[in-house]
Design an enzyme around this catalytic site. Structure first.
Site, mmCIF file in Angstrom:
data_model
loop_
_atom_site.group_PDB
_atom_site.id
_atom_site.type_symbol
_atom_site.label_atom_id
_atom_site.label_comp_id
_atom_site.label_asym_id
_atom_site.label_seq_id
_atom_site.Cartn_x
_atom_site.Cartn_y
_atom_site.Cartn_z
ATOM 1 N N HIS A 183 -23.775 -27.928 -17.150
ATOM 2 C CA HIS A 183 -23.089 -27.457 -18.361
ATOM 3 C C HIS A 183 -23.921 -26.389 -19.077
ATOM 4 C CE1 HIS A 183 -20.672 -28.126 -22.183
ATOM 5 N NE2 HIS A 183 -21.806 -27.651 -22.690
ATOM 6 N N GLU A 184 -25.189 -26.669 -19.316
ATOM 7 C CA GLU A 184 -26.027 -25.707 -20.044
ATOM 8 C C GLU A 184 -26.172 -24.403 -19.256
ATOM 9 O OE1 GLU A 184 -26.616 -26.055 -23.061
ATOM 10 O OE2 GLU A 184 -26.175 -28.195 -23.229
ATOM 11 N N HIS A 187 -23.222 -22.097 -19.669
ATOM 12 C CA HIS A 187 -23.300 -21.221 -20.853
ATOM 13 C C HIS A 187 -24.105 -19.966 -20.501
ATOM 14 C CE1 HIS A 187 -21.389 -23.742 -23.775
ATOM 15 N NE2 HIS A 187 -22.302 -24.687 -23.780
ATOM 16 N N HIS A 193 -17.263 -22.958 -24.638
ATOM 17 C CA HIS A 193 -16.587 -24.236 -24.422
ATOM 18 C C HIS A 193 -15.098 -24.024 -24.157
ATOM 19 C CE1 HIS A 193 -20.159 -25.936 -26.729
ATOM 20 N NE2 HIS A 193 -20.251 -26.372 -25.492
ATOM 21 N N TYR A 242 -15.142 -30.290 -24.596
ATOM 22 C CA TYR A 242 -15.632 -31.420 -25.393
ATOM 23 C C TYR A 242 -14.848 -32.680 -25.045
ATOM 24 C CZ TYR A 242 -18.166 -28.643 -28.972
ATOM 25 O OH TYR A 242 -19.039 -27.840 -29.649
HETATM 26 ZN ZN LIG Z 1 -22.048 -26.625 -24.477
#
Ligand SMILES: [Zn+2]
Length: 310
Positions: A183-184, A187, A193, A242
């Site tokens: 996930h990181e 980015h 997101h 999220y």
């Molecule tokens: Zn994030």
């Protein structure tokens, strides 16, 4: 129950192979300098993934929900970000200069990471190497000015896309899980997101009364004149979406899906199929994704785009 499971695990394999120490995750007593992963890290056997809780490490249900802008997105300059907002395409970056040329992302990482953490980080990078043409490469200071500096700062965070110079990615001990790191890194590859998409109100309701005080801005969507979703559908299963309880102040849901197919919303396990397609589109990967000689990116458009003056 947990004890008996651990005990039986210990009995079936050798002690040394089944127990890790905190220092194999992060050792903050060690001098910190920049290093890179080696072949052994990439080949390390991670069939056994450890529950960090057993080491006394605090791991949030979703470690990517932090205290930064949009949880775990670090802004290099809030002013600059706001000024750029009208130009930013959610949920993938539009500015060519924020893409990593040739899909190559140079990195260094902290010498404080122990063998287990190095293996988990390598495992997360391998997800990119096997499914996309994005390639994390050990930084060569004579060649690479822009690179990721992966280190245990405070929680899990990243900037979005290539921002220039030594660009921080924080993975502290509570972030040493493959899905969290994927996930990181996504980015850093250039994605925001999923629920920031301009069309998100057709897919989710934000239950504002359940959002904790001061966290309203974690649920911003961006009204843009020009937006690219890379021609992909809204994706509840994205590793960038999220979960239903993100930033809840009441313990009640803050995000309620409006359509079917949301069973995996908030998952931090692996890429969704759409995630993989989007990365491959952003970087013009040859079909099939993984490629060691990616010649198809239009590097001219990257080189010729320069950052706005702010
Ligand atoms: Zn994030």
């Amino acid at each position: 129950m947990r004890f008996s499971f651990i005990f039986s695990t210990l009995c079936t394999v050798t002690w040394s192979a089944s127990v890790i120490t905190n220092k194999q995750v992060i050792d903050t007593s060690k001098a910190e300098f920049e290093t890179t992963l080696n072949e052994a890290d990439f080949e390390s056997n991670l069939h056994q993934r450890y529950d960090l809780h057993t080491l006394g490490i605090k791991v949030k249900d979703d470690p990517t929900i932090g205290n930064y802008s949009e949880g775990d997105i670090l802004l290099e300059s809030p002013k600059k970000f706001v000024e750029e907002n009208n130009k930013l395409g959610r949920n993938a970056i539009r500015q060519m200069y924020r893409r990593w040329p040739n899909g190559e992302i140079p990195y260094t990482l902290s010498s404080q990471y122990g063998s287990y953490a190095r293996g988990v980080i390598a495992n997360a990078m391998n997800e990119y190497h096997t499914k996309t043409c994005v390639k994390f490469v050990a930084r060569d200071p004579s060649k690479h000015h822009d690179y990721l500096w992966i280190h245990p700062d405070d929680g899990c965070y990243s900037l979005v896309g290539k921002t220039g110079g030594k660009q921080p990615v924080s993975l502290d001990s509570g972030c040493i899980q493959v899905g969290t790191i994927v996930h990181e890194l996504m980015h850093a590859v250039g994605f925001f997101h999923e629920q920031s998409r301009q069309d998100r109100d057709s897919y989710i309701d934000v239950v504002w009364q359940n959002v904790m005080n001061g966290a309203d801005d974690q649920f911003e969507k961006y009204n843009l004149n020009v937006i690219s979703h890379l021609d992909e559908p809204y994706d509840y299963a994205s590793i960038m979406h999220y979960g239903p309880y993100a930033f809840s102040g009441s313990g009640k849901k803050t995000l309620v899906p409006k359509k079917s197919g949301s069973e995996r919303m908030g998952q931090r396990v692996k890429f969704s199929d759409v995630d993989v397609r989007k990365i491959n589109k952003l970087y013009n990967c040859p079909s099939g994704g993984s490629s060691s000689n990616n010649n198809q990116i239009n590097t001219n458009s990257i080189v010729n785009n320069s950052p706005p003056q702010v």
